[in-house]
Design a protein around this motif. Structure first.
Motif, PDB file in Angstrom:
ATOM      1  N   VAL A   7       0.489  -0.968   0.038  1.00 21.27           N
ATOM      2  CA  VAL A   7      -0.050   0.345   0.465  1.00 21.27           C
ATOM      3  C   VAL A   7       0.463   1.236  -0.292  1.00 21.27           C
ATOM      4  O   VAL A   7       1.967   1.798   0.926  1.00 21.27           O
ATOM      5  CB  VAL A   7      -0.813   0.091   1.292  1.00 21.27           C
ATOM      6  CG1 VAL A   7      -0.186   0.059   2.671  1.00 21.27           C
ATOM      7  CG2 VAL A   7      -2.468   0.977   1.526  1.00 21.27           C
ATOM      8  N   ASN A   8       0.653   2.319  -1.516  1.00 23.81           N
ATOM      9  CA  ASN A   8       1.193   3.815  -0.711  1.00 23.81           C
ATOM     10  C   ASN A   8       0.578   4.851   0.188  1.00 23.81           C
ATOM     11  O   ASN A   8      -0.747   4.743  -0.212  1.00 23.81           O
ATOM     12  CB  ASN A   8       1.914   3.522  -1.642  1.00 23.81           C
ATOM     13  CG  ASN A   8       3.029   4.206  -2.311  1.00 23.81           C
ATOM     14  OD1 ASN A   8       2.270   5.867  -1.747  1.00 23.81           O
ATOM     15  ND2 ASN A   8       3.598   4.649  -3.421  1.00 23.81           N
ATOM     16  N   VAL A   9       1.326   5.429   1.220  1.00 28.58           N
ATOM     17  CA  VAL A   9       0.629   6.586   1.398  1.00 28.58           C
ATOM     18  C   VAL A   9       1.835   7.922   1.527  1.00 28.58           C
ATOM     19  O   VAL A   9       2.821   7.732   1.879  1.00 28.58           O
ATOM     20  CB  VAL A   9       0.794   5.666   3.768  1.00 28.58           C
ATOM     21  CG1 VAL A   9       0.018   7.068   4.082  1.00 28.58           C
ATOM     22  CG2 VAL A   9       0.325   4.687   3.230  1.00 28.58           C
ATOM     23  N   THR A  10       0.848   8.343   1.352  1.00 25.18           N
ATOM     24  CA  THR A  10       1.338   9.655   1.790  1.00 25.18           C
ATOM     25  C   THR A  10       1.972  10.204   3.580  1.00 25.18           C
ATOM     26  O   THR A  10       1.202  10.040   3.611  1.00 25.18           O
ATOM     27  CB  THR A  10       1.111  10.941   0.331  1.00 25.18           C
ATOM     28  OG1 THR A  10       0.499  10.851  -0.108  1.00 25.18           O
ATOM     29  CG2 THR A  10       1.535  12.450   0.206  1.00 25.18           C
ATOM     30  N   VAL A  11       2.977  10.225   3.543  1.00 21.01           N
ATOM     31  CA  VAL A  11       3.971  11.193   4.558  1.00 21.01           C
ATOM     32  C   VAL A  11       4.459  12.256   4.845  1.00 21.01           C
ATOM     33  O   VAL A  11       5.354  12.674   3.958  1.00 21.01           O
ATOM     34  CB  VAL A  11       3.858   9.991   5.655  1.00 21.01           C
ATOM     35  CG1 VAL A  11       3.463   8.895   5.707  1.00 21.01           C
ATOM     36  CG2 VAL A  11       5.842   9.808   4.456  1.00 21.01           C
ATOM     37  N   SER A  12       4.536  12.680   6.117  1.00 17.42           N
ATOM     38  CA  SER A  12       5.509  13.875   6.064  1.00 17.42           C
ATOM     39  C   SER A  12       7.143  13.790   6.048  1.00 17.42           C
ATOM     40  O   SER A  12       7.806  14.268   4.367  1.00 17.42           O
ATOM     41  CB  SER A  12       5.232  14.840   6.804  1.00 17.42           C
ATOM     42  OG  SER A  12       5.365  13.720   7.810  1.00 17.42           O
ATOM     43  N   ASP A  13       7.767  12.814   6.432  1.00 19.25           N
ATOM     44  CA  ASP A  13       8.764  12.356   6.663  1.00 19.25           C
ATOM     45  C   ASP A  13       8.838  10.477   6.272  1.00 19.25           C
ATOM     46  O   ASP A  13       8.840  10.461   7.379  1.00 19.25           O
ATOM     47  CB  ASP A  13       9.165  13.095   7.208  1.00 19.25           C
ATOM     48  CG  ASP A  13      11.187  12.953   7.651  1.00 19.25           C
ATOM     49  OD1 ASP A  13      11.450  12.300   7.084  1.00 19.25           O
ATOM     50  OD2 ASP A  13      11.745  12.815   8.409  1.00 19.25           O
ATOM     51  N   PRO A  14       9.371  10.630   4.888  1.00 17.01           N
ATOM     52  CA  PRO A  14       9.244   8.750   5.071  1.00 17.01           C
ATOM     53  C   PRO A  14      10.760   8.179   6.272  1.00 17.01           C
ATOM     54  O   PRO A  14      10.000   6.941   5.974  1.00 17.01           O
ATOM     55  CB  PRO A  14       9.202   8.565   3.216  1.00 17.01           C
ATOM     56  CG  PRO A  14       8.851   9.349   2.983  1.00 17.01           C
ATOM     57  CD  PRO A  14       9.131  10.945   4.097  1.00 17.01           C
ATOM     58  N   LYS A  15      11.969   8.940   6.264  1.00 19.40           N
ATOM     59  CA  LYS A  15      12.443   8.078   6.946  1.00 19.40           C
ATOM     60  C   LYS A  15      12.263   7.977   8.234  1.00 19.40           C
ATOM     61  O   LYS A  15      12.429   7.018   8.530  1.00 19.40           O
ATOM     62  CB  LYS A  15      14.187   8.720   6.809  1.00 19.40           C
ATOM     63  CG  LYS A  15      14.535   9.514   5.258  1.00 19.40           C
ATOM     64  CD  LYS A  15      15.782   9.848   4.893  1.00 19.40           C
ATOM     65  CE  LYS A  15      16.352   9.828   3.485  1.00 19.40           C
ATOM     66  NZ  LYS A  15      17.935  10.253   3.501  1.00 19.40           N
ATOM     67  N   ALA A  16      11.586   8.766   8.902  1.00 23.05           N
ATOM     68  CA  ALA A  16      11.487   8.853  10.115  1.00 23.05           C
ATOM     69  C   ALA A  16      10.328   7.983  10.644  1.00 23.05           C
ATOM     70  O   ALA A  16      10.422   7.442  11.285  1.00 23.05           O
ATOM     71  CB  ALA A  16      10.802  10.336  10.464  1.00 23.05           C
ATOM     72  N   THR A  17       9.246   8.003   9.211  1.00 28.02           N
ATOM     73  CA  THR A  17       8.027   7.202   9.540  1.00 28.02           C
ATOM     74  C   THR A  17       8.670   5.919   9.301  1.00 28.02           C
ATOM     75  O   THR A  17       8.302   4.988  10.201  1.00 28.02           O
ATOM     76  CB  THR A  17       7.051   7.118   8.566  1.00 28.02           C
ATOM     77  OG1 THR A  17       6.716   8.278   8.750  1.00 28.02           O
ATOM     78  CG2 THR A  17       5.920   6.073   8.670  1.00 28.02           C
ATOM     79  N   ALA A  18       9.735   5.600   8.359  1.00 31.60           N
ATOM     80  CA  ALA A  18      10.817   4.606   8.291  1.00 31.60           C
ATOM     81  C   ALA A  18      11.228   3.616   9.666  1.00 31.60           C
ATOM     82  O   ALA A  18      11.039   2.737  10.912  1.00 31.60           O
ATOM     83  CB  ALA A  18      11.509   4.061   7.238  1.00 31.60           C
ATOM     84  N   VAL A  19      11.273   4.355  10.393  1.00 29.42           N
ATOM     85  CA  VAL A  19      12.350   3.952  11.928  1.00 29.42           C
ATOM     86  C   VAL A  19      11.824   3.582  12.509  1.00 29.42           C
ATOM     87  O   VAL A  19      11.308   2.174  13.357  1.00 29.42           O
ATOM     88  CB  VAL A  19      13.217   5.133  11.983  1.00 29.42           C
ATOM     89  CG1 VAL A  19      14.041   5.232  13.396  1.00 29.42           C
ATOM     90  CG2 VAL A  19      13.446   5.739  11.298  1.00 29.42           C
ATOM     91  N   TRP A  20      10.558   4.502  12.924  1.00 24.59           N
ATOM     92  CA  TRP A  20       9.234   3.625  13.875  1.00 24.59           C
ATOM     93  C   TRP A  20       8.533   2.974  13.685  1.00 24.59           C
ATOM     94  O   TRP A  20       8.254   1.644  14.191  1.00 24.59           O
ATOM     95  CB  TRP A  20       8.540   4.926  14.384  1.00 24.59           C
ATOM     96  CG  TRP A  20       6.675   5.943  13.396  1.00 24.59           C
ATOM     97  CD1 TRP A  20       7.039   6.726  12.822  1.00 24.59           C
ATOM     98  CD2 TRP A  20       6.093   4.971  13.394  1.00 24.59           C
ATOM     99  NE1 TRP A  20       5.971   7.130  11.902  1.00 24.59           N
ATOM    100  CE2 TRP A  20       5.011   5.404  12.221  1.00 24.59           C
ATOM    101  CE3 TRP A  20       4.991   3.948  13.831  1.00 24.59           C
ATOM    102  CZ2 TRP A  20       4.295   5.200  12.065  1.00 24.59           C
ATOM    103  CZ3 TRP A  20       3.878   3.309  13.077  1.00 24.59           C
ATOM    104  CH2 TRP A  20       2.936   4.410  12.398  1.00 24.59           C
TER     105      TRP A  20
END
Length: 125
Positions: A7-20
């Motif tokens: 699934v593809n989701v638009t986020v503000s910061d992909p790197k930060a979201t990947a971390v959590w």
């Protein structure tokens, strides 16, 4: 047989979201790099499925309520083996679990991330 791959989701910061996402669900970054229209994407998941985290190269509007927006993403459901341990990791990541339920055939809770994406965590006992 058909299987949901991503699934593809638009986020503000992909790197930060990947971390959590990695900390909460023990997922790995499968790929990351430049994306359409000068944006950036990170694919985070396991060897069979992932969440594509995309951010455009432009300002984004405030998120709208997904349940009242046509084609809105209402939530992403993640099946886990140990729901209690996952809930502790969700809280440690700074999110507030809510809407807990024990139902046939399992248990669930939800949490909202910093971008307003709602996640459902499910365990079938």
């Amino acid at each position: 047989m058909a299987v949901l791959e991503h699934v593809n989701v638009t986020v503000s910061d992909p790197k930060a979201t990947a971390v959590w996402l990695g900390a909460v669900f023990d997922w790995k970054v499968r790929w990351e790099g430049d994306a359409m229209s000068g944006g950036y994407t990170a694919h985070v998941g396991d060897e069979t499925s992932y969440v594509a985290l995309y951010t455009p190269n432009q300002d984004m509007n405030k998120p709208q309520h997904s349940y009242t927006t046509r084609a809105g993403l209402n939530h992403v459901g993640v099946l886990v083996d140990d729901i209690e341990a996952t809930e502790k990791r969700v809280a440690a990541a700074g999110f507030t679990p809510h809407n807990h339920a024990d139902y046939e055939p399992g248990k669930r809770f939800y949490f909202d991330d910093h971008d307003g994406v709602e996640w459902e965590v499910i365990s079938y006992d």
